[in-house]
Design a protein around this motif. Sequence first.
Motif, mmCIF file in Angstrom:
data_model
loop_
_atom_site.group_PDB
_atom_site.id
_atom_site.type_symbol
_atom_site.label_atom_id
_atom_site.label_comp_id
_atom_site.label_asym_id
_atom_site.label_seq_id
_atom_site.Cartn_x
_atom_site.Cartn_y
_atom_site.Cartn_z
ATOM 1 N N ILE A 13 0.840 -1.204 0.000
ATOM 2 C CA ILE A 13 0.000 0.000 0.000
ATOM 3 C C ILE A 13 0.874 1.252 0.000
ATOM 4 N N SER A 14 1.956 1.237 0.756
ATOM 5 C CA SER A 14 2.871 2.386 0.767
ATOM 6 C C SER A 14 3.519 2.586 -0.599
ATOM 7 N N THR A 15 3.814 1.488 -1.296
ATOM 8 C CA THR A 15 4.375 1.585 -2.642
ATOM 9 C C THR A 15 3.395 2.282 -3.575
ATOM 10 N N ILE A 16 2.147 1.868 -3.522
ATOM 11 C CA ILE A 16 1.117 2.471 -4.375
ATOM 12 C C ILE A 16 0.942 3.953 -4.051
ATOM 13 N N ILE A 17 0.881 4.278 -2.777
ATOM 14 C CA ILE A 17 0.722 5.682 -2.370
ATOM 15 C C ILE A 17 1.904 6.510 -2.862
ATOM 16 N N ALA A 47 9.158 14.073 -2.261
ATOM 17 C CA ALA A 47 7.758 14.314 -1.905
ATOM 18 C C ALA A 47 6.986 13.002 -1.783
ATOM 19 N N GLY A 48 7.157 12.115 -2.762
ATOM 20 C CA GLY A 48 6.436 10.847 -2.724
ATOM 21 C C GLY A 48 6.821 9.985 -1.540
ATOM 22 N N PHE A 49 8.116 9.918 -1.262
ATOM 23 C CA PHE A 49 8.594 9.134 -0.119
ATOM 24 C C PHE A 49 8.053 9.719 1.186
ATOM 25 N N ALA A 50 8.213 11.025 1.346
ATOM 26 C CA ALA A 50 7.810 11.671 2.603
ATOM 27 C C ALA A 50 6.302 11.598 2.828
ATOM 28 N N LEU A 51 5.525 11.861 1.795
ATOM 29 C CA LEU A 51 4.070 11.842 1.966
ATOM 30 C C LEU A 51 3.547 10.433 2.226
ATOM 31 N N SER A 52 4.090 9.456 1.522
ATOM 32 C CA SER A 52 3.668 8.079 1.744
ATOM 33 C C SER A 52 4.034 7.607 3.150
ATOM 34 N N LEU A 53 5.233 7.923 3.587
ATOM 35 C CA LEU A 53 5.649 7.530 4.930
ATOM 36 C C LEU A 53 4.826 8.250 5.993
#
Length: 99
Positions: A13-17, A47-53
């Motif tokens: 799910i984190s990968t998809i987000i 941005a993608g890493f930080a927001l997903s985490l």
Amino acid sequence: MKIQIDKVLHAAISTIIAIVFSTSAFLLLVLKFGLAALIAAISAFVAGFALSLTVGLIKELRDSRQPGNCFSWGDLAADALGSFVGAATVFIAAFIYTI
């Protein structure tokens, strides 16, 4: 070592987000703001890493407030792995796009 299905779901799910956030950020930075593709790719990765985490962290904090549940560092580690994989996938695709 047995891998728990819960950890796999957290990572997936984190990968998809991360893919959704990173792709959106990359396209926005390139198409709307005219940023150079490599700079946009790096920014989109962050941005993608930080927001997903952050989504994973919020979920764990919410879990810690529910009776019979607790904050899980293992789940957060799976979220971090998935966030990295998703953001890195978009970064690599964006890098290939710029070649």
